[in-house]
Design a protein around this motif. Structure first.
Motif, mmCIF file in Angstrom:
data_model
loop_
_atom_site.group_PDB
_atom_site.id
_atom_site.type_symbol
_atom_site.label_atom_id
_atom_site.label_comp_id
_atom_site.label_asym_id
_atom_site.label_seq_id
_atom_site.Cartn_x
_atom_site.Cartn_y
_atom_site.Cartn_z
ATOM 1 N N ALA A 59 4.767 0.333 -3.035
ATOM 2 C CA ALA A 59 3.507 0.133 -2.306
ATOM 3 C C ALA A 59 3.671 0.522 -0.842
ATOM 4 O O ALA A 59 2.773 1.137 -0.247
ATOM 5 N N ARG A 60 4.813 0.200 -0.271
ATOM 6 C CA ARG A 60 5.057 0.551 1.133
ATOM 7 C C ARG A 60 5.228 2.053 1.316
ATOM 8 O O ARG A 60 4.818 2.606 2.345
ATOM 9 N N GLN A 61 5.822 2.713 0.331
ATOM 10 C CA GLN A 61 5.934 4.173 0.398
ATOM 11 C C GLN A 61 4.553 4.814 0.390
ATOM 12 O O GLN A 61 4.293 5.758 1.142
ATOM 13 N N VAL A 62 3.683 4.300 -0.480
ATOM 14 C CA VAL A 62 2.311 4.814 -0.528
ATOM 15 C C VAL A 62 1.636 4.609 0.832
ATOM 16 O O VAL A 62 0.993 5.522 1.363
ATOM 17 N N ALA A 63 1.809 3.421 1.408
ATOM 18 C CA ALA A 63 1.197 3.126 2.705
ATOM 19 C C ALA A 63 1.731 4.068 3.788
ATOM 20 O O ALA A 63 0.956 4.581 4.603
ATOM 21 N N GLU A 64 3.036 4.298 3.803
ATOM 22 C CA GLU A 64 3.623 5.178 4.813
ATOM 23 C C GLU A 64 3.104 6.605 4.692
ATOM 24 O O GLU A 64 2.744 7.236 5.691
ATOM 25 N N GLU A 65 3.065 7.111 3.471
ATOM 26 C CA GLU A 65 2.600 8.486 3.266
ATOM 27 C C GLU A 65 1.122 8.623 3.618
ATOM 28 O O GLU A 65 0.710 9.605 4.221
ATOM 29 N N CYS A 66 0.327 7.639 3.238
ATOM 30 C CA CYS A 66 -1.106 7.704 3.541
ATOM 31 C C CYS A 66 -1.354 7.530 5.037
ATOM 32 O O CYS A 66 -2.256 8.170 5.590
ATOM 33 N N ALA A 67 -0.566 6.684 5.702
ATOM 34 C CA ALA A 67 -0.695 6.530 7.154
ATOM 35 C C ALA A 67 -0.374 7.852 7.851
ATOM 36 O O ALA A 67 -1.039 8.236 8.821
ATOM 37 N N ARG A 68 0.626 8.563 7.340
ATOM 38 C CA ARG A 68 0.971 9.865 7.885
ATOM 39 C C ARG A 68 -0.192 10.847 7.703
ATOM 40 O O ARG A 68 -0.547 11.589 8.623
ATOM 41 N N LEU A 69 -0.807 10.829 6.524
ATOM 42 C CA LEU A 69 -1.951 11.717 6.274
ATOM 43 C C LEU A 69 -3.110 11.417 7.216
ATOM 44 O O LEU A 69 -3.739 12.338 7.757
ATOM 45 N N VAL A 70 -3.403 10.137 7.414
ATOM 46 C CA VAL A 70 -4.500 9.749 8.306
ATOM 47 C C VAL A 70 -4.185 10.200 9.730
ATOM 48 O O VAL A 70 -5.046 10.743 10.429
ATOM 49 N N ALA A 71 -2.943 10.006 10.170
ATOM 50 C CA ALA A 71 -2.544 10.400 11.520
ATOM 51 C C ALA A 71 -2.618 11.910 11.714
ATOM 52 O O ALA A 71 -2.931 12.386 12.810
ATOM 53 N N GLU A 72 -2.348 12.664 10.656
ATOM 54 C CA GLU A 72 -2.398 14.129 10.736
ATOM 55 C C GLU A 72 -3.813 14.676 10.604
ATOM 56 O O GLU A 72 -4.016 15.886 10.666
ATOM 57 N N GLY A 73 -4.784 13.806 10.367
ATOM 58 C CA GLY A 73 -6.163 14.259 10.236
ATOM 59 C C GLY A 73 -6.559 14.614 8.814
ATOM 60 O O GLY A 73 -7.585 15.246 8.603
ATOM 61 N N SER A 74 -5.771 14.225 7.851
ATOM 62 C CA SER A 74 -6.080 14.495 6.439
ATOM 63 C C SER A 74 -6.502 13.223 5.714
ATOM 64 O O SER A 74 -6.063 12.958 4.592
ATOM 65 N N ALA A 75 -7.347 12.448 6.367
ATOM 66 C CA ALA A 75 -7.781 11.176 5.783
ATOM 67 C C ALA A 75 -8.514 11.382 4.466
ATOM 68 O O ALA A 75 -8.483 10.512 3.591
ATOM 69 N N ASP A 76 -9.171 12.533 4.301
ATOM 70 C CA ASP A 76 -9.892 12.792 3.060
ATOM 71 C C ASP A 76 -8.943 12.844 1.859
ATOM 72 O O ASP A 76 -9.352 12.555 0.735
ATOM 73 N N LEU A 77 -7.677 13.185 2.069
ATOM 74 C CA LEU A 77 -6.685 13.149 0.990
ATOM 75 C C LEU A 77 -6.159 11.736 0.755
ATOM 76 O O LEU A 77 -5.784 11.380 -0.357
ATOM 77 N N ALA A 78 -6.136 10.931 1.812
ATOM 78 C CA ALA A 78 -5.601 9.578 1.713
ATOM 79 C C ALA A 78 -6.579 8.605 1.058
ATOM 80 O O ALA A 78 -6.156 7.662 0.385
ATOM 81 N N VAL A 79 -7.881 8.817 1.238
ATOM 82 C CA VAL A 79 -8.880 7.865 0.731
ATOM 83 C C VAL A 79 -8.759 7.631 -0.782
ATOM 84 O O VAL A 79 -8.642 6.482 -1.208
ATOM 85 N N PRO A 80 -8.767 8.663 -1.627
ATOM 86 C CA PRO A 80 -8.665 8.383 -3.066
ATOM 87 C C PRO A 80 -7.319 7.779 -3.465
ATOM 88 O O PRO A 80 -7.244 6.950 -4.373
#
Length: 134
Positions: free
Chosen positions: A32-53
């Motif tokens: 779960a923490r790995q998922v959170a870290e990767e999604c946080a990275r995506l949001v920070a990079e401006g790829s929140a649309d990939l992180a949402v689903p």
């Protein structure tokens, strides 16, 4: 990490209800923490649309898993809280379909099971402001 790699990571959040509820919590939390870290990275990079689903799938999987696994220590609940907060940030950055989001929040609130139902309020506030406008 590619989108397919993230999906594989989120798929590891499935919990078979036939498993011993007291085994594998640490590994589950680490995933779960790995998922959170990767999604946080995506949001920070401006790829929140990939992180949402991905975040939505992770929240759904953890919510279901909490019905069958022992979380008396609260570790998985804390991970769920972190993912829901991150989901709210991702939704603010890349607004998903408001009708779909609203239906999911209502379902999570009503059918989400104890921990997720209570934690859904965390996600709702930032998203509502974006849906309604300033």
């Amino acid at each position: 990490m590619t989108g397919d790699d993230l999906m594989v990571l989120a798929d590891r959040l499935r919990w078979d209800r036939r498993r011993d509820p007291y085994r594998g919590r640490r590994e589950y939390s680490q995933t779960a923490r790995q998922v959170a870290e990767e999604c946080a990275r995506l949001v920070a990079e401006g790829s929140a649309d990939l992180a949402v689903p991905m975040l939505r799938k992770a929240v759904d999987r953890i919510t279901r898993a909490l019905m069958y696994l022992d979380d008396s220590s609260g570790i998985i609940g804390d991970d769920l809280q972190e993912l829901m907060d991150l989901y709210a940030k991702a939704c603010a950055a890349a607004l998903p379909n408001p009708v779909s989001l609203t239906g999911w929040l209502v379902k999570l609130e009503c059918d989400g099971g104890g921990a997720a139902g209570r934690r859904a309020g965390t996600c709702r506030r930032p998203v509502d402001r974006r849906v309604r406008g300033p």
